[in-house]
Design a protein around this motif. Structure first.
Motif, PDB file in Angstrom:
ATOM      1  N   VAL A 106       0.839  -1.203   0.000  1.00  0.00           N
ATOM      2  CA  VAL A 106       0.000   0.000   0.000  1.00  0.00           C
ATOM      3  C   VAL A 106       0.877   1.256   0.000  1.00  0.00           C
ATOM      4  CG1 VAL A 106      -0.279   0.223   2.516  1.00  0.00           C
ATOM      5  CG2 VAL A 106      -2.081   1.001   1.005  1.00  0.00           C
ATOM      6  N   ARG A 107       0.494   2.209  -0.835  1.00  0.00           N
ATOM      7  CA  ARG A 107       1.168   3.500  -0.925  1.00  0.00           C
ATOM      8  C   ARG A 107       0.132   4.596  -0.974  1.00  0.00           C
ATOM      9  NH1 ARG A 107       4.401   0.475   0.461  1.00  0.00           N
ATOM     10  NH2 ARG A 107       6.421   0.007  -0.401  1.00  0.00           N
ATOM     11  N   PRO A 108       0.298   5.692  -0.335  1.00  0.00           N
ATOM     12  CA  PRO A 108       1.409   6.027   0.550  1.00  0.00           C
ATOM     13  C   PRO A 108       1.352   5.189   1.825  1.00  0.00           C
ATOM     14  CG  PRO A 108      -0.245   7.770   0.619  1.00  0.00           C
ATOM     15  CD  PRO A 108      -0.685   6.788  -0.428  1.00  0.00           C
ATOM     16  N   ILE A 109       2.504   5.035   2.422  1.00  0.00           N
ATOM     17  CA  ILE A 109       2.608   4.221   3.634  1.00  0.00           C
ATOM     18  C   ILE A 109       1.956   4.971   4.796  1.00  0.00           C
ATOM     19  CG2 ILE A 109       4.224   3.194   5.279  1.00  0.00           C
ATOM     20  CD1 ILE A 109       6.239   3.029   2.943  1.00  0.00           C
ATOM     21  N   PRO A 110       1.018   4.322   5.493  1.00  0.00           N
ATOM     22  CA  PRO A 110       0.412   4.971   6.673  1.00  0.00           C
ATOM     23  C   PRO A 110       1.461   5.246   7.748  1.00  0.00           C
ATOM     24  CG  PRO A 110      -0.840   3.036   6.017  1.00  0.00           C
ATOM     25  CD  PRO A 110       0.426   3.021   5.224  1.00  0.00           C
ATOM     26  N   GLU A 111       1.269   6.324   8.495  1.00  0.00           N
ATOM     27  CA  GLU A 111       2.193   6.613   9.593  1.00  0.00           C
ATOM     28  C   GLU A 111       1.976   5.644  10.744  1.00  0.00           C
ATOM     29  OE1 GLU A 111       1.556  10.498  11.404  1.00  0.00           O
ATOM     30  OE2 GLU A 111       0.577  11.189   9.608  1.00  0.00           O
ATOM     31  N   ILE A 112       0.725   5.211  10.917  1.00  0.00           N
ATOM     32  CA  ILE A 112       0.397   4.373  12.069  1.00  0.00           C
ATOM     33  C   ILE A 112      -0.700   3.382  11.701  1.00  0.00           C
ATOM     34  CG2 ILE A 112      -1.279   6.053  12.952  1.00  0.00           C
ATOM     35  CD1 ILE A 112      -0.383   5.217  15.804  1.00  0.00           C
ATOM     36  N   LEU A 113      -0.591   2.191  12.252  1.00  0.00           N
ATOM     37  CA  LEU A 113      -1.640   1.182  12.168  1.00  0.00           C
ATOM     38  C   LEU A 113      -2.224   1.043  13.564  1.00  0.00           C
ATOM     39  CD1 LEU A 113      -3.275  -1.177  10.958  1.00  0.00           C
ATOM     40  CD2 LEU A 113      -1.317  -2.649  11.490  1.00  0.00           C
ATOM     41  N   ILE A 114      -3.510   1.313  13.669  1.00  0.00           N
ATOM     42  CA  ILE A 114      -4.204   1.167  14.942  1.00  0.00           C
ATOM     43  C   ILE A 114      -4.871  -0.202  14.927  1.00  0.00           C
ATOM     44  CG2 ILE A 114      -5.914   2.142  16.493  1.00  0.00           C
ATOM     45  CD1 ILE A 114      -5.528   4.737  14.678  1.00  0.00           C
ATOM     46  N   ALA A 148     -11.340   2.754  16.870  1.00  0.00           N
ATOM     47  CA  ALA A 148     -12.215   3.438  15.914  1.00  0.00           C
ATOM     48  C   ALA A 148     -12.225   4.944  16.158  1.00  0.00           C
ATOM     49  CB  ALA A 148     -13.632   2.872  16.000  1.00  0.00           C
ATOM     50  N   SER A 149     -12.280   5.357  17.415  1.00  0.00           N
ATOM     51  CA  SER A 149     -12.259   6.789  17.742  1.00  0.00           C
ATOM     52  C   SER A 149     -10.937   7.432  17.338  1.00  0.00           C
ATOM     53  CB  SER A 149     -12.488   7.006  19.238  1.00  0.00           C
ATOM     54  OG  SER A 149     -13.792   6.650  19.594  1.00  0.00           O
ATOM     55  N   THR A 150      -9.839   6.749  17.620  1.00  0.00           N
ATOM     56  CA  THR A 150      -8.521   7.277  17.267  1.00  0.00           C
ATOM     57  C   THR A 150      -8.380   7.388  15.753  1.00  0.00           C
ATOM     58  OG1 THR A 150      -7.581   6.316  19.266  1.00  0.00           O
ATOM     59  CG2 THR A 150      -6.033   6.917  17.517  1.00  0.00           C
ATOM     60  N   TYR A 151      -8.866   6.380  15.031  1.00  0.00           N
ATOM     61  CA  TYR A 151      -8.846   6.430  13.567  1.00  0.00           C
ATOM     62  C   TYR A 151      -9.601   7.665  13.075  1.00  0.00           C
ATOM     63  CZ  TYR A 151      -9.789   5.304   8.727  1.00  0.00           C
ATOM     64  OH  TYR A 151      -9.899   5.380   7.360  1.00  0.00           O
ATOM     65  N   ASN A 152     -10.789   7.908  13.627  1.00  0.00           N
ATOM     66  CA  ASN A 152     -11.576   9.076  13.227  1.00  0.00           C
ATOM     67  C   ASN A 152     -10.783  10.369  13.402  1.00  0.00           C
ATOM     68  OD1 ASN A 152     -13.858   7.615  12.541  1.00  0.00           O
ATOM     69  ND2 ASN A 152     -14.939   8.066  14.440  1.00  0.00           N
ATOM     70  N   ILE A 153     -10.192  10.537  14.560  1.00  0.00           N
ATOM     71  CA  ILE A 153      -9.468  11.771  14.859  1.00  0.00           C
ATOM     72  C   ILE A 153      -8.293  11.963  13.906  1.00  0.00           C
ATOM     73  CG2 ILE A 153      -8.019  12.936  16.575  1.00  0.00           C
ATOM     74  CD1 ILE A 153      -9.855  11.569  18.712  1.00  0.00           C
ATOM     75  N   LEU A 154      -7.471  10.930  13.744  1.00  0.00           N
ATOM     76  CA  LEU A 154      -6.294  11.056  12.882  1.00  0.00           C
ATOM     77  C   LEU A 154      -6.675  11.243  11.418  1.00  0.00           C
ATOM     78  CD1 LEU A 154      -3.961   8.401  14.538  1.00  0.00           C
ATOM     79  CD2 LEU A 154      -3.889  10.890  14.792  1.00  0.00           C
ATOM     80  N   ASN A 155      -7.707  10.533  10.968  1.00  0.00           N
ATOM     81  CA  ASN A 155      -8.156  10.655   9.583  1.00  0.00           C
ATOM     82  C   ASN A 155      -8.711  12.055   9.325  1.00  0.00           C
ATOM     83  OD1 ASN A 155      -8.490   9.546   6.983  1.00  0.00           O
ATOM     84  ND2 ASN A 155     -10.609   9.014   7.424  1.00  0.00           N
ATOM     85  N   GLU A 156      -9.459  12.600  10.281  1.00  0.00           N
ATOM     86  CA  GLU A 156     -10.015  13.941  10.129  1.00  0.00           C
ATOM     87  C   GLU A 156      -8.939  15.013  10.146  1.00  0.00           C
ATOM     88  OE1 GLU A 156     -13.043  14.170  13.096  1.00  0.00           O
ATOM     89  OE2 GLU A 156     -14.285  12.707  12.052  1.00  0.00           O
ATOM     90  N   GLY A 158      -6.307  14.667   8.570  1.00  0.00           N
ATOM     91  CA  GLY A 158      -5.640  14.551   7.276  1.00  0.00           C
ATOM     92  C   GLY A 158      -4.397  13.688   7.319  1.00  0.00           C
ATOM     93  N   ARG A 159      -4.200  12.957   8.403  1.00  0.00           N
ATOM     94  CA  ARG A 159      -3.027  12.094   8.513  1.00  0.00           C
ATOM     95  C   ARG A 159      -3.285  10.793   7.778  1.00  0.00           C
ATOM     96  NH1 ARG A 159      -1.343  12.830  14.459  1.00  0.00           N
ATOM     97  NH2 ARG A 159       0.265  11.301  13.959  1.00  0.00           N
ATOM     98  N   ILE A 160      -2.217  10.173   7.312  1.00  0.00           N
ATOM     99  CA  ILE A 160      -2.339   8.893   6.628  1.00  0.00           C
ATOM    100  C   ILE A 160      -2.316   7.825   7.711  1.00  0.00           C
ATOM    101  CG2 ILE A 160      -1.332   7.332   4.940  1.00  0.00           C
ATOM    102  CD1 ILE A 160      -0.033   9.851   3.683  1.00  0.00           C
ATOM    103  N   VAL A 161      -3.459   7.200   7.922  1.00  0.00           N
ATOM    104  CA  VAL A 161      -3.652   6.290   9.041  1.00  0.00           C
ATOM    105  C   VAL A 161      -4.339   5.023   8.548  1.00  0.00           C
ATOM    106  CG1 VAL A 161      -5.828   7.383   9.697  1.00  0.00           C
ATOM    107  CG2 VAL A 161      -4.551   6.131  11.405  1.00  0.00           C
TER     108      VAL A 161
END
Length: 172
Positions: A106-114, A148-156, A158-161
């Protein structure tokens, strides 16, 4: 000083509203906590609730799945950015480097996998941890509700998560 007085005077109304919300039936779907602060100086500016329609947002969860953008999904989910897909593992012991092999390409590489472990945080297998680190991704293992909450915050933001989530009803 006026802002503090306004916040104090709004407190009884907020408490009544919260009590009413707690008493409403939610069709056995537990809503995720709101990301909007109750007492904010920026109360009139609401950027978080104006999420673009094409952006994934977890809205709730139950023991067997998740609600994302108003659609209920059963089973485990894998999210990368705004891509949502079904994920094979049904219990924590089935999470292997092979089940996460998508992250090699997968590209771009996510900064973090939750990693959403289900109901409880689990110890991640060292082989899985090494595999994820070899891709250049940071790994965070938490219960699925917080994932799920952390994903929402980071995605909102604009981070690659990315998120790999087992249903909340999984306990081991």
């Amino acid at each position: 000083m006026a802002v503090g007085q306004r916040a104090v005077s709004a407190l009884p109304t907020l408490l009544r509203t919260l009590r009413k919300e707690l008493l409403k039936p939610h069709n056995h779907v537990n809503p995720l906590p709101s990301l909007r602060r109750s007492f904010s100086l920026y109360d009139q500016i609401n950027l978080i609730d104006q999420v673009p329609e094409d952006q994934l947002r977890f809205q709730g969860y139950n023991d067997t799945g998740f609600t994302v953008n108003g659609v209920e999904y059963e089973g485990s989910l894998l999210c990368v950015g705004n891509l949502l897909m079904s994920w094979k593992p049904k219990k924590f012991s089935e999470i292997t480097a092979d089940s996460l092999s998508l992250f090699q390409i997968v590209r771009p590489i996510p900064e973090i996998l939750i990693l959403g472990c289900g109901r409880n945080i689990q110890h991640v297998d060292p082989e899985v941890r090494r595999f994820i680190q070899s891709t250049g991704i940071k790994l965070e293992a938490v219960d699925s509700r917080n994932a799920a909450s952390t994903y929402n915050i980071l995605n909102e933001e604009g981070r690659i998560v990315a998120a790999a989530l087992l249903p909340y009803g999984i306990s081991s």
